[in-house]
Design an enzyme around this catalytic site. Structure first.
Site, mmCIF file in Angstrom:
data_model
loop_
_atom_site.group_PDB
_atom_site.id
_atom_site.type_symbol
_atom_site.label_atom_id
_atom_site.label_comp_id
_atom_site.label_asym_id
_atom_site.label_seq_id
_atom_site.Cartn_x
_atom_site.Cartn_y
_atom_site.Cartn_z
ATOM 1 N N ARG A 224 0.845 -1.191 0.000
ATOM 2 C CA ARG A 224 0.000 0.000 0.000
ATOM 3 C C ARG A 224 0.883 1.245 0.000
ATOM 4 N NH1 ARG A 224 -5.237 -1.917 2.108
ATOM 5 N NH2 ARG A 224 -5.487 -3.705 0.723
ATOM 6 N N GLU A 226 0.552 4.225 0.805
ATOM 7 C CA GLU A 226 -0.067 5.311 1.553
ATOM 8 C C GLU A 226 0.989 5.946 2.437
ATOM 9 O OE1 GLU A 226 -3.390 3.674 3.707
ATOM 10 O OE2 GLU A 226 -4.158 2.751 1.867
ATOM 11 N N ARG A 232 -0.422 2.088 13.067
ATOM 12 C CA ARG A 232 -1.073 0.878 12.531
ATOM 13 C C ARG A 232 -0.983 0.704 11.014
ATOM 14 N NH1 ARG A 232 -7.399 1.186 12.579
ATOM 15 N NH2 ARG A 232 -7.745 2.811 11.053
ATOM 16 N N HIS A 233 -0.152 1.522 10.350
ATOM 17 C CA HIS A 233 -0.028 1.390 8.894
ATOM 18 C C HIS A 233 1.377 0.959 8.499
ATOM 19 C CE1 HIS A 233 -3.726 3.897 8.785
ATOM 20 N NE2 HIS A 233 -3.958 3.170 7.717
ATOM 21 N N GLU A 378 -10.033 -1.732 13.158
ATOM 22 C CA GLU A 378 -10.467 -2.650 12.100
ATOM 23 C C GLU A 378 -9.351 -3.658 11.773
ATOM 24 O OE1 GLU A 378 -10.056 -2.917 7.582
ATOM 25 O OE2 GLU A 378 -10.419 -0.857 8.232
ATOM 26 N N SER A 381 -11.760 -6.464 6.484
ATOM 27 C CA SER A 381 -12.750 -5.799 5.664
ATOM 28 C C SER A 381 -13.223 -6.842 4.668
ATOM 29 C CB SER A 381 -12.074 -4.632 4.950
ATOM 30 O OG SER A 381 -13.039 -3.694 4.645
ATOM 31 N N ARG A 429 -1.742 -6.704 12.233
ATOM 32 C CA ARG A 429 -2.732 -5.967 13.022
ATOM 33 C C ARG A 429 -3.403 -6.873 14.055
ATOM 34 N NH1 ARG A 429 -6.322 -1.346 9.912
ATOM 35 N NH2 ARG A 429 -4.377 -0.335 9.299
#
Length: 455
Positions: A224, A226, A232-233, A378, A381, A429
């Site tokens: 990812r 991002e 948490r990323h 979360e 998903s 996670r």
């Protein structure tokens, strides 16, 4: 084993000489340690030998032989506290070149001990220092335990799904188009053109269903792009993904996922009690709670989740989407109301979900999709996917994706595909939240984030 002679290879965690006739060694193997003692003994152990043993650097690897002796009182500095080894031989297998960046003992010390102990100025080993010297950091008993649990999560995931008739697949991580949204994808050069790193195995696992695999799962890296520097990323993490055909209703998938999680939680608690206790010593936390028995896992829909937050004082107008801060707040509300750390939110609004999510047949503004939460964050998903090519093309256009740009994917559904759904779980996670480690980097062997590409 009192009185028996043993031979073992271990690390010297610490050593201390008492006078010139005796040396104590704390010997460590993975998550356990034991105290050993070398004493000057005529004909067997000379003063020089004791002096040499006392001079061994911490973290040296030694091979020792000695007699097990029951210790009169519990030795607090070792995990095996009821015995000590009286050594007759000690050999150096591997020494160190250079100095340790920090001691394994300092790295394993709980923050509470550093803060409350005023007489001794303990060194606090910062996360960045740890990650720059990760090999030393990973030797702590805490980290040995954390990665045994990480292994356990993958193992119980496979175990459960194999028993449910799933097969494991392996999809490519190099792709010709972005799978989710264009913004968060890594572009890499590919001969004369370019390729993208897979943001999830989403399309591949759906195509496997169109190819009649019925039930599939994959454990593999997910990328990812991002620029999120949060607790948490990560830019690369391990995804536990699954997809399955649906007989009558998408809740079949949701219920299977729920049973899978409860199987993983219960198996971790049962199999790794010792490891969980080891982690707790450095990271004290409440045990992770989920609802067992007939009442089952708490499930609420997105609208109810919003209502809970509004009751708690969050203005409704900011709740089109539930951000990280409000997710955590919801976790606290639910913990107080229902005494559980684990719950499911169902029926997310269409605008929050990707183009391949199936709308609710009764209310097209919401979708047949769900998220699972642990301690208010979360961890999964998932949703029922669109298996009708016409509807899929329509949804793609409404989300600004040209169906032609992903023709191979749309075509997979033109030849007939059963209704299906699935979900994606972030391994690190789950581990971070089960143990409450407070930073995802602690749950990854060699973490990757926007600022870290090595070691």
């Amino acid at each position: 084993m009192d009185g028996q002679t043993v031979l073992l290879r271990a690390r010297v965690q610490t050593s201390r000489a008492q006078g010139n006739k005796m040396v104590f060694l704390n010997l460590r193997q993975r998550i356990d340690s034991v105290q050993a003692l070398l004493t000057v003994t005529p004909e067997k152990v000379s003063k020089q030998m004791v002096k040499w043993a006392a001079s061994l650097q911490d973290e040296s690897i030694v091979l020792v032989e000695g007699v097990v002796k029951k210790s009169p009182e519990i030795i607090k500095s070792a995990t095996v506290g009821d015995v000590e080894l009286h050594l007759s031989q000690i050999h150096l297998i591997a020494g160190l070149e250079g100095r340790l960046p920090f001691t394994v003992e300092d790295a394993a010390r709980p923050d509470t001990e550093i803060e409350t102990n005023e007489e001794v100025q303990y060194k606090r080993v910062l996360l960045d220092t740890r990650l720059n010297n990760r090999v030393i950091d990973l030797r702590t008993q805490t980290n040995q335990a954390i990665f045994k649990l990480q292994h356990g999560i993958g193992h119980f995931f496979r175990d459960y799904l194999d028993a449910q008739g799933f097969i494991e697949i392996h999809s490519p991580k190099l792709q010709g188009a972005a799978t989710e949204s264009g913004a968060s994808v890594f572009k890499v050069s590919y001969f004369k053109g370019s390729a993208f790193l897979a943001q999830s195995p989403q399309l591949a696992k759906q195509m496997a269903i169109a190819a009649d695999f019925e039930r599939v799962y994959e454990i593999g890296p997910v990328f990812r792009a991002e620029d999120s520097n949060t607790h948490r990323h990560m830019t690369e993490f391990i995804g536990l993904d699954l997809e399955m055909a649906i007989e009558e209703h998408y809740h079949e998938v949701m219920e299977l996922l729920d049973s899978l999680f409860k199987h993983m939680f219960a198996s971790l608690r049962e199999t790794y009690k010792n490891e969980i206790d080891t982690v707790r010593r450095q990271f004290p936390a409440d045990d992770f709670k989920w609802r067992e028995g007939p009442e089952g896992t708490l499930r609420i829909n997105f609208r109810q989740a919003v209502d809970f937050l509004v009751e708690d004082g969050v203005p409704r107008e900011v709740l089109d989407d539930i951000n990280t801060e409000n997710e955590k707040r919801l976790g606290r509300i639910i913990k107080a109301k229902y005494d559980t750390d684990y719950f499911i939110i169902d029926k997310f609004p269409m605008e929050l979900r990707p183009f391949y999510t199936m709308p609710d047949p009764e209310d097209p503004t919401v979708t047949n999709s769900y998220d699972f939460f642990m301690r208010g964050e979360e961890i999964l998903s998932g949703a029922q996917r669109i298996h009708d090519p016409t509807l899929l093309a329509e949804k793609m256009r409404s989300k600004g994706v040209e169906p032609e740009s992903m023709a191979f994917y749309v075509d997979a559904f033109k030849m007939g595909c059963p209704p299906h759904g699935g979900g994606g779980i972030g391994l690190e996670r789950v581990l971070m939240l089960f143990l409450k480690l407070n930073n995802i980097r602690r749950a990854s062997l060699f973490p990757r984030d926007p600022k870290r590409l090595e070691p």
